[in-house]
Design a protein around this motif. Structure first.
Motif, PDB file in Angstrom:
ATOM      1  N   ALA A  10      -2.939  -8.030  -9.235  1.00  0.00           N
ATOM      2  CA  ALA A  10      -3.149  -6.602  -9.499  1.00  0.00           C
ATOM      3  C   ALA A  10      -3.457  -6.365 -10.968  1.00  0.00           C
ATOM      4  CB  ALA A  10      -1.908  -5.808  -9.078  1.00  0.00           C
TER       5      ALA A  10
ATOM      6  N   ASP B 294      11.600  -3.031  -1.601  1.00  0.00           N
ATOM      7  CA  ASP B 294      10.822  -3.128  -0.367  1.00  0.00           C
ATOM      8  C   ASP B 294      11.351  -4.211   0.556  1.00  0.00           C
ATOM      9  OD1 ASP B 294       9.285  -1.083  -1.084  1.00  0.00           O
ATOM     10  OD2 ASP B 294       7.466  -2.231  -1.537  1.00  0.00           O
TER      11      ASP B 294
ATOM     12  N   HIS C  11       6.006  -3.671 -10.168  1.00  0.00           N
ATOM     13  CA  HIS C  11       6.135  -4.440  -8.932  1.00  0.00           C
ATOM     14  C   HIS C  11       7.444  -5.220  -8.868  1.00  0.00           C
ATOM     15  CE1 HIS C  11       5.026  -6.587  -5.413  1.00  0.00           C
ATOM     16  NE2 HIS C  11       5.130  -7.749  -6.020  1.00  0.00           N
TER      17      HIS C  11
ATOM     18  N   LYS D  92       5.994   5.950  -5.661  1.00  0.00           N
ATOM     19  CA  LYS D  92       6.182   4.991  -6.740  1.00  0.00           C
ATOM     20  C   LYS D  92       4.970   4.859  -7.639  1.00  0.00           C
ATOM     21  CE  LYS D  92       9.600   2.310  -4.222  1.00  0.00           C
ATOM     22  NZ  LYS D  92       9.721   3.058  -2.978  1.00  0.00           N
ATOM     23  N   GLY D  93       3.805   4.663  -7.070  1.00  0.00           N
ATOM     24  CA  GLY D  93       2.634   4.285  -7.859  1.00  0.00           C
ATOM     25  C   GLY D  93       2.315   5.258  -8.981  1.00  0.00           C
ATOM     26  N   ALA D  94       2.071   6.513  -8.610  1.00  0.00           N
ATOM     27  CA  ALA D  94       1.594   7.476  -9.601  1.00  0.00           C
ATOM     28  C   ALA D  94       2.677   7.790 -10.628  1.00  0.00           C
ATOM     29  CB  ALA D  94       1.151   8.752  -8.907  1.00  0.00           C
TER      30      ALA D  94
ATOM     31  N   ILE E   5       9.996  -2.884  -7.487  1.00  0.00           N
ATOM     32  CA  ILE E   5       9.607  -2.350  -6.170  1.00  0.00           C
ATOM     33  C   ILE E   5       9.770  -3.428  -5.096  1.00  0.00           C
ATOM     34  CG2 ILE E   5       7.668  -1.434  -4.842  1.00  0.00           C
ATOM     35  CD1 ILE E   5       6.725  -0.058  -7.378  1.00  0.00           C
TER      36      ILE E   5
ATOM     37  N   TYR F  60       1.110 -11.337  -6.169  1.00  0.00           N
ATOM     38  CA  TYR F  60       0.716  -9.932  -6.010  1.00  0.00           C
ATOM     39  C   TYR F  60       0.546  -9.243  -7.353  1.00  0.00           C
ATOM     40  CZ  TYR F  60       0.963  -5.040  -4.711  1.00  0.00           C
ATOM     41  OH  TYR F  60       0.695  -3.710  -4.575  1.00  0.00           O
TER      42      TYR F  60
ATOM     43  N   SER G  29      -0.520  -0.951 -13.769  1.00  0.00           N
ATOM     44  CA  SER G  29      -0.852  -1.296 -12.387  1.00  0.00           C
ATOM     45  C   SER G  29       0.071  -2.357 -11.826  1.00  0.00           C
ATOM     46  CB  SER G  29      -2.296  -1.769 -12.310  1.00  0.00           C
ATOM     47  OG  SER G  29      -2.404  -3.010 -12.973  1.00  0.00           O
ATOM     48  N   GLY G  30       0.795  -3.108 -12.666  1.00  0.00           N
ATOM     49  CA  GLY G  30       1.554  -4.214 -12.094  1.00  0.00           C
ATOM     50  C   GLY G  30       2.993  -4.367 -12.535  1.00  0.00           C
TER      51      GLY G  30
ATOM     52  N   PHE H 232       4.888   5.978 -12.026  1.00  0.00           N
ATOM     53  CA  PHE H 232       5.141   4.991 -13.073  1.00  0.00           C
ATOM     54  C   PHE H 232       4.396   5.345 -14.358  1.00  0.00           C
ATOM     55  CE2 PHE H 232       4.704   0.353 -14.525  1.00  0.00           C
ATOM     56  CZ  PHE H 232       5.927   0.391 -15.146  1.00  0.00           C
TER      57      PHE H 232
END
Lengths: 227, 218
Positions: free
Chosen positions: A32, A83, A76, A164-166, A79, A28, A72-73, A168
């Motif tokens: 990414a 998750d 992870h 989470k995404g934004a 996370i 993953y 972008s990665g 970081f």
């Protein structure tokens, strides 16, 4: 009883191998980061068209591509633990230092793979001077290590937040500014034809930044991880 | 209560005197009066952020949510004063240097400070659990703070500073300002600091009451 250094090294390695095995299963983060990097590079290359950019702009472009691909990665790794609900088990089975160093090493490997693919493509797609590639390598190595050492703690922080995404990139950017500016300045100098001996101060700066970030992260990580 | 009245009196006198005395800087002229307001604001934002940092460290040591409340309260005040200093500075820059924004080292560092604390509040907003929010934002504040020495090293290499370094003290640490200007400037500095502590106290108490109403022990 605090773990002995040999014990800690083994645990870090175990962590790293566990993460690499998981990553190879779904790829993953790798996908990414790589796809983001290649897409950004293609956009830059298309928008430049046939125009020959001066070398000092190319340095800035290169590190912008690297920064956003990393964003972008790199988060992870933490996370995924939250998750899949494995964070709690990990907390019980490994000391925080081992977890952090293992994840840091994993991120470094991930970003090294990205660099190995993006850098040659960058030199192919743009008119960056190929002769500077040799002196560019130490900067690349220190850049990759610096990026990872500053963002791995942020990754651990945002893995526990709701969005989470934004977040970081927002949290990482102010921390990374000194690193990013130095990398851009150094790369400009190298692309304009100066050798490694002219950028010694910058190299020292990059090493100091990396050491401070890793030590600071190690000191603060247990507060993030065991909270 | 008396000190609040004292602030009122000193502040009023300071404001009046900052306009009726001759302008502090002859070359810049009237516009240089902004210096009586701009520097205290910048000083308060640094003070407030430093306090926030101390309360963050104390939170990680003691794990008491009231420390986190204080860290957040003073960070908010610091952010507000930082914005004020940025706006007054930009106005001053337009008059003296010809454009609102020049990426002068201090403008760059103030911009990064705003980014750090903007990110800090974004992080606080994204976590709903109190203890988690306190610990994570404290860690972030400390981590961001340790990058500041690197900024001091790297930022002046990009563009040389336009800020005067000798407007308060010269190389021999002697005051370069005249006596009247000095009195107005330092009373402004003191009164702004007093107002900051007043506001900090109010915010702190408001947060305490809020926790009380939410029936949480502090």
């Amino acid at each position: 009883m605090p773990p002995t250094s040999a014990g800690l090294a083994t645990k870090c390695l175990t962590m790293l191998i566990k993460d690499l095995r998981l990553e190879l299963r779904d790829k993953y983060a790798l996908n990414a980061v790589l796809m983001f990097g290649i897409t950004t590079l293609a956009v830059v290359s298309f928008s430049l068209g046939q125009s020959n950019l001066p070398p000092h702009l190319l340095g800035a472009l290169f590190w912008i591509i690297m920064f956003f691909s990393a964003m972008s990665g790199l988060a992870h790794i933490f996370i995924r633990e939250e998750d899949s609900g494995t964070a709690l088990a990990l907390r019980l089975s490994a000391p925080p230092d081992a977890v952090f160093i293992g994840k840091l090493l994993f991120n470094m490997i991930l970003l090294t793979v990205l660099t190995l693919i993006i850098t040659p493509l960058f030199f192919v797609f743009t008119n960056a001077p190929v002769s500077s590639l040799g002196s560019f390598i130490p900067i690349l190595v220190l850049g990759v290590i610096g990026l990872c050492s500053a963002t791995t703690l942020i990754a651990a922080i945002i893995a526990r937040a709701a969005v989470k995404g934004a977040l970081f990139a927002v949290l990482s950017f102010p921390i990374i500014i000194p690193l990013l500016l130095t990398l851009v300045l150094t790369t400009q100098k190298l692309f304009e034809g100066s050798g490694v001996s002219n950028v010694m101060t910058e190299l020292q700066f990059l090493i100091a930044y990396m050491v401070v970030m890793i030590v600071g992260s190690l000191m603060l990580f247990k507060f993030v991880w065991t909270e | 209560m008396w000190w609040k009245l004292l602030i009122l009196v000193v502040m009023s006198v300071m404001i009046v005197y900052s306009f009726i005395t001759p302008a502090p800087q002859k070359i810049i002229g009237e516009a240089s009066r902004i210096f009586y307001y701009h520097i205290p604001q910048a000083w308060i934002s640094v003070l407030a952020f430093a306090m926030s940092m101390i309360y963050s460290i104390r939170y990680l040591k003691k794990r008491s949510l009231s420390e986190d409340d204080k860290a957040a309260a003073t960070a908010g005040l610091g952010f507000m004063f930082c914005l004020l200093a940025t706006v007054t500075g930009a106005i001053f820059a337009k008059v003296t240097w010809g454009s609102f924004w020049n990426w002068d080292p201090r403008e760059t560092s103030v911009f990064i400070l705003l980014l750090i604390y903007g990110a800090y509040f974004a992080l606080r907003g994204a976590i709903s659990d109190d203890d988690k929010r306190a610990a994570l934002s404290a860690v972030y504040a400390i981590f961001a703070f340790i990058t500041v020495p690197f900024l001091i090293f790297v930022v002046p290499r990009i563009i040389p500073s336009l800020h005067p370094t000798d407007s308060i003290v010269d190389e021999n640490m002697k005051f370069t300002m005249g006596a009247t200007i000095r009195i107005i400037f330092f009373s402004s500095l003191i009164v702004f600091t007093a107002i900051y502590f007043w506001m900090f106290n109010l915010t702190k108490r408001a947060l305490k009451i809020k926790r009380h109403l939410l029936n949480e022990d502090i």
